[in-house]
Motif scaffolding. Structure first.
Motif, mmCIF file in Angstrom:
data_model
loop_
_atom_site.group_PDB
_atom_site.id
_atom_site.type_symbol
_atom_site.label_atom_id
_atom_site.label_comp_id
_atom_site.label_asym_id
_atom_site.label_seq_id
_atom_site.Cartn_x
_atom_site.Cartn_y
_atom_site.Cartn_z
ATOM 1 N N LYS A 1 64.173 -7.898 15.123
ATOM 2 C CA LYS A 1 63.661 -6.876 16.042
ATOM 3 C C LYS A 1 62.157 -6.712 15.915
ATOM 4 C CE LYS A 1 67.910 -4.208 16.521
ATOM 5 N NZ LYS A 1 68.593 -2.889 16.343
ATOM 6 N N GLU A 2 61.638 -6.828 14.686
ATOM 7 C CA GLU A 2 60.203 -6.681 14.477
ATOM 8 C C GLU A 2 59.453 -7.956 14.851
ATOM 9 O OE1 GLU A 2 62.514 -6.047 12.115
ATOM 10 O OE2 GLU A 2 62.528 -3.857 12.405
ATOM 11 N N PRO B 1 58.727 -9.393 19.208
ATOM 12 C CA PRO B 1 57.511 -9.117 19.991
ATOM 13 C C PRO B 1 56.323 -9.980 19.568
ATOM 14 C CG PRO B 1 58.573 -7.078 19.323
ATOM 15 C CD PRO B 1 59.244 -8.171 18.560
ATOM 16 N N GLU B 2 56.202 -10.256 18.264
ATOM 17 C CA GLU B 2 55.104 -11.105 17.790
ATOM 18 C C GLU B 2 55.227 -12.518 18.353
ATOM 19 O OE1 GLU B 2 54.829 -11.107 13.551
ATOM 20 O OE2 GLU B 2 55.224 -8.952 13.385
ATOM 21 N N VAL C 1 56.839 -13.430 21.072
ATOM 22 C CA VAL C 1 56.603 -13.381 22.521
ATOM 23 C C VAL C 1 55.111 -13.370 22.815
ATOM 24 C CG1 VAL C 1 56.805 -11.896 24.549
ATOM 25 C CG2 VAL C 1 58.819 -12.375 23.163
ATOM 26 N N THR C 2 54.339 -12.644 22.014
ATOM 27 C CA THR C 2 52.883 -12.625 22.175
ATOM 28 C C THR C 2 52.302 -14.025 22.036
ATOM 29 O OG1 THR C 2 52.730 -10.354 21.340
ATOM 30 C CG2 THR C 2 50.724 -11.683 21.265
ATOM 31 N N GLU D 1 67.651 -11.035 20.377
ATOM 32 C CA GLU D 1 66.485 -10.176 20.600
ATOM 33 C C GLU D 1 65.319 -10.957 21.176
ATOM 34 O OE1 GLU D 1 68.181 -10.291 17.791
ATOM 35 O OE2 GLU D 1 68.929 -8.262 17.363
ATOM 36 N N SER E 1 63.571 -10.375 24.808
ATOM 37 C CA SER E 1 62.132 -10.084 24.891
ATOM 38 C C SER E 1 61.421 -11.092 25.780
ATOM 39 C CB SER E 1 61.515 -10.097 23.490
ATOM 40 O OG SER E 1 62.075 -9.082 22.681
ATOM 41 N N ALA F 1 59.450 -10.465 29.420
ATOM 42 C CA ALA F 1 58.046 -10.848 29.577
ATOM 43 C C ALA F 1 57.855 -11.951 30.609
ATOM 44 C CB ALA F 1 57.469 -11.280 28.227
#
Length: 290
Positions: free
Chosen positions: A73-74, A77-78, A80-81, A106, A110, A114
């Motif tokens: 979960k943490e 996002p990294e 995906v960036t 997840e 994500s 995006a």
């Protein structure tokens, strides 16, 4: 309804890459090529994936990043960036298909949010590999992943699906298979057809086919080894009892070993085997057994 027909042209792509479930020769040319060409590889266990990539002759320096169930979960996002910045990313689990009882959900969610293209490569999965060689009905079937570990939660779940007519498939660890088979006997009955497939695609691959009672008896004398796929035949209205009294006595022993009283265990086993409790009681207490 979400229809995704166009993607962020400046972003990279997310590739979901299957890895062998045992035999390294099951690695596809496309999967190998993808892992060679991507900028980053998100791995469930970087040590396991590092060994695989080394055997395949793929350079790993600076490419491997850790992505597992405890940081998903943490970390998503990294990652995906990174993809949005134009880097291509492959996600792998230790064995088999990402997302299927493994990390990845997840990250896929994500990426879709995006507007990133998600590319799924076909490849091996233990439950389909086991299904087609099991001898049980291949369609319809339901795959449930890992069963609940606590006894009450597991028996409640098995009771809930006990009358479903499709083949049911789930994964189990060797140290839990005896208890799970005993719970199957308690909930779906001792005469239900089951298959335990172990060490798939490896040197000691084995399919154990029989009734719940027969599989319980088998593991009384054989030490369970290797990760297992358990397949349970669907409910059949006309199913006839096939377990012998000797097999039922072994199941009683297993339930007693798990903490039930002999009286309760005999009553439970007799009920699911469609026998009179007295018949099983007399056999259990009077028939010499090893």
């Amino acid at each position: 309804m979400q229809i995704q027909s166009s993607f962020n042209d400046e972003a990279g792509k997310l590739y979901l890459v299957p890895t062998p479930i045992g035999n390294l020769k099951d690695m596809t040319l496309r999967a190998k090529e993808t892992l060679e060409n991507v900028d980053l590889i998100a791995a469930e266990d970087t040590r396991t994936t590092g060994k695989l990539l080394g055997l395949l002759g793929i350079e790993t320096s600076g490419k491997l990043v850790s992505f597992h169930e405890f940081n998903a979960k943490e970390k998503a996002p990294e990652l995906v960036t990174q993809i949005l910045a134009g880097h291509s990313l492959a996600q792998v689990s230790d064995a088999g298909m990402p997302v299927i009882s493994d990390p990845g959900y997840e990250l896929v969610q994500s990426a879709i949010a995006a507007n990133i293209a998600v590319v799924s490569l076909p490849g091996p999965a233990a439950f389909t590999t086991a299904l087609i060689a099991s001898g049980l009905t291949a369609q319809p079937f339901t795959y449930y992943g890992f069963l609940p570990r606590k006894k009450k939660q597991q028996t409640d779940f098995l009771t809930e699906i006990s009358r479903q007519k499709e083949t049911a498939i789930f994964y189990e660890a060797p140290h839990r298979i005896r208890a799970t088979l005993a719970n199957l006997g308690e909930t779906v009955g001792l005469n239900r057809q089951v298959v335990v497939a172990r060490e798939l695609t490896k040197l000691h691959e084995e399919y154990l086919r029989g009734t719940v009672a027969e599989l319980i008896e088998h593991f009384e004398t054989v030490e369970p080894r290797g990760e297992m796929v358990v397949l349970m035949g669907g409910y059949v209205e006309s199913e006839k009892p096939t377990a012998t009294l000797a097999e039922l006595a072994v199941v009683v022993d297993q339930l007693v070993e798990d903490g039930q009283s002999k009286k309760d265990a005999i009553g439970q086993v007799a009920r699911h085997a469609h026998l009179s409790k007295k018949e099983l009681y007399d056999y259990y207490h009077n028939q010499p057994r090893e």
